[in-house]
Scaffold this motif. Structure first.
Motif, short mmCIF file in Angstrom:
data_model
loop_
_atom_site.label_atom_id
_atom_site.label_comp_id
_atom_site.label_asym_id
_atom_site.label_seq_id
_atom_site.Cartn_x
_atom_site.Cartn_y
_atom_site.Cartn_z
N SER A 49 11.23 -21.04 -33.21
CA SER A 49 11.32 -19.81 -34.00
C SER A 49 12.12 -20.01 -35.28
CB SER A 49 11.94 -18.69 -33.16
OG SER A 49 11.05 -18.28 -32.15
N GLN B 281 9.92 -21.80 -37.80
CA GLN B 281 8.87 -20.91 -38.29
C GLN B 281 9.44 -19.92 -39.31
OE1 GLN B 281 6.59 -19.16 -35.12
NE2 GLN B 281 5.57 -17.67 -36.45
N ARG B 282 10.61 -19.39 -39.03
CA ARG B 282 11.26 -18.46 -39.95
C ARG B 282 11.67 -19.18 -41.24
NH1 ARG B 282 16.02 -17.15 -37.24
NH2 ARG B 282 16.41 -15.27 -38.48
N THR C 123 9.69 -7.97 -29.95
CA THR C 123 10.29 -9.06 -30.72
C THR C 123 10.52 -10.29 -29.83
OG1 THR C 123 12.52 -8.18 -30.33
CG2 THR C 123 11.38 -7.50 -32.35
N VAL D 165 11.10 -11.78 -35.68
CA VAL D 165 10.00 -12.50 -35.01
C VAL D 165 9.30 -11.53 -34.08
CG1 VAL D 165 9.36 -14.39 -33.46
CG2 VAL D 165 11.20 -14.72 -35.14
N ARG E 148 6.59 -10.83 -31.20
CA ARG E 148 6.00 -11.61 -30.11
C ARG E 148 4.85 -10.82 -29.48
NH1 ARG E 148 7.34 -16.04 -26.98
NH2 ARG E 148 6.71 -16.00 -24.79
N GLU F 163 3.52 -15.72 -31.83
CA GLU F 163 4.70 -15.20 -32.53
C GLU F 163 4.41 -15.16 -34.02
OE1 GLU F 163 8.43 -16.11 -29.57
OE2 GLU F 163 8.19 -17.39 -31.33
N VAL G 135 5.88 -14.09 -37.99
CA VAL G 135 6.95 -13.78 -38.92
C VAL G 135 6.30 -13.22 -40.18
CG1 VAL G 135 8.82 -14.72 -40.31
CG2 VAL G 135 8.45 -15.58 -38.00
#
Length: 318
Positions: A99, A102-103, A120, A126, A128, A308, A310
């Motif tokens: 995560s 990815q962020r 989330t 994030v 989900r 997931e 973002v």
């Protein structure tokens, strides 16, 4: 003196009579599609830092040769941004980002946004989607653009599939610049300066009751956006209404607004404007939310599908 007789012309065959028949107006239009990938005045340029495999005529490209777990150099970020503008959704195979990674990748394009209406993951920014027999409901089987009920809808989104069903679970995207280009001129003349209301309630009423939604009505009041927005980076004109959140076109009677919106909503359904992606675990899709709609296909029954997402904060459409 010999006279020559003028020959008698053969009788013209009568046109066969046809029974009365008419296609209802304001449907999908047949015929050749205008598939213009680049805006006018933008020239094709090669990519130097990765390989691009187009997935359709105007939308969707698979990018190889990039490790998204590593920080982007300015040059790589610039090339990826150009690819995003040209192809509108980019696919990266088998990245398997956590995560935080990815962020970090998404932050190369701006601040991240949160969505109190969705479940989330590791952090508030994030989202989900854990789908299966008992997973919470979410936006599937409907064409939509994310969060157009916000004053500043998301610029884009980075989605990763962490678990995929054995069969099904694809996602589709539609090119809303091509959707606009292929409207009849008389329709474009009607909508070029029009605005429409967007509201979160129609989309989320399918999932939640009044107890969950009522407190958020003041957080997300109805907003007005242009029916045709201009891309802030390349000036491309794009259709900007969607089934989930667009409720009416300002200045029209309800029946006329509903009829016109039905026609505009149908543009996302044209196959020539679409790309379809078959997921593998660890794949990433990065899309321009300003220029696309998307459709998560729920055709996998009770199998599990975990994703997931973002989202990157955007600007006010104009």
């Amino acid at each position: 003196m010999t006279s020559t007789a003028t020959p008698t012309p053969a009788p013209t065959p009568a046109t066969p009579a046809l029974r009365p028949a008419q296609i209802p107006p304001n449907g999908l239009y047949e015929g050749r599609r205008v598939l213009r990938r680049l805006p006018d005045g933008v020239a094709e340029r090669p990519y130097e830092l990765f390989d691009v495999a187009p997935q359709s005529a105007t939308i969707g490209a698979e990018i190889s040769g990039v490790d998204l777990s590593r920080p982007l150099t300015p040059a790589l970020r610039e090339e990826l941004d150009r690819a995003l503008l040209e192809w509108k959704v980019l696919f990266f195979r088998r990245q398997h980002l956590n995560s935080a990674q990815q962020r970090a990748f998404a932050r190369n394009w701006g601040e991240l946004e949160t969505n109190p209406l969705l479940e989330t993951g590791d952090s508030d920014d994030v989202v989900r989607f854990d789908k299966g027999a008992s997973g919470p409901p979410s936006f599937e089987n409907v064409w939509h653009t994310d969060v157009t009920f916000r004053t500043r809808p998301a610029m884009g989104a980075v989605l990763q599939l962490r678990e995929v069903p054995e069969r099904g679970g694809d996602t589709m995207w539609a090119d809303m610049a091509a959707a606009y280009d292929n409207l009849p001129q008389e329709v474009r003349d009607r909508i070029d300066r029009a605005t429409a209301e967007h509201d979160f309630l129609p989309g989320f009423r399918r999932f939640y009751g009044p107890e969950r939604l009522a407190p958020l009505q003041d957080v997300f009041p109805p907003v007005s956006h242009p029916v045709v927005r201009t891309h802030p980076q390349n000036g491309r004109r794009m259709l900007f209404v969607n089934t989930s959140f667009t409720t009416r076109i300002h200045g029209l009677e309800r029946a006329e607004s509903d009829e016109l919106l039905r026609l505009l909503f149908q543009q996302a359904h044209v196959p020539e404007f679409q790309v379809r992606f078959r997921w593998q675990a660890g794949d990433i899709a990065f899309w321009d939310n300003r220029a696309t709609q998307h459709y998560a296909v729920n055709d996998y029954g009770n199998a599990r599908r975990v994703a997931e997402r973002v989202a990157i904060a955007g600007d006010r459409p104009h």
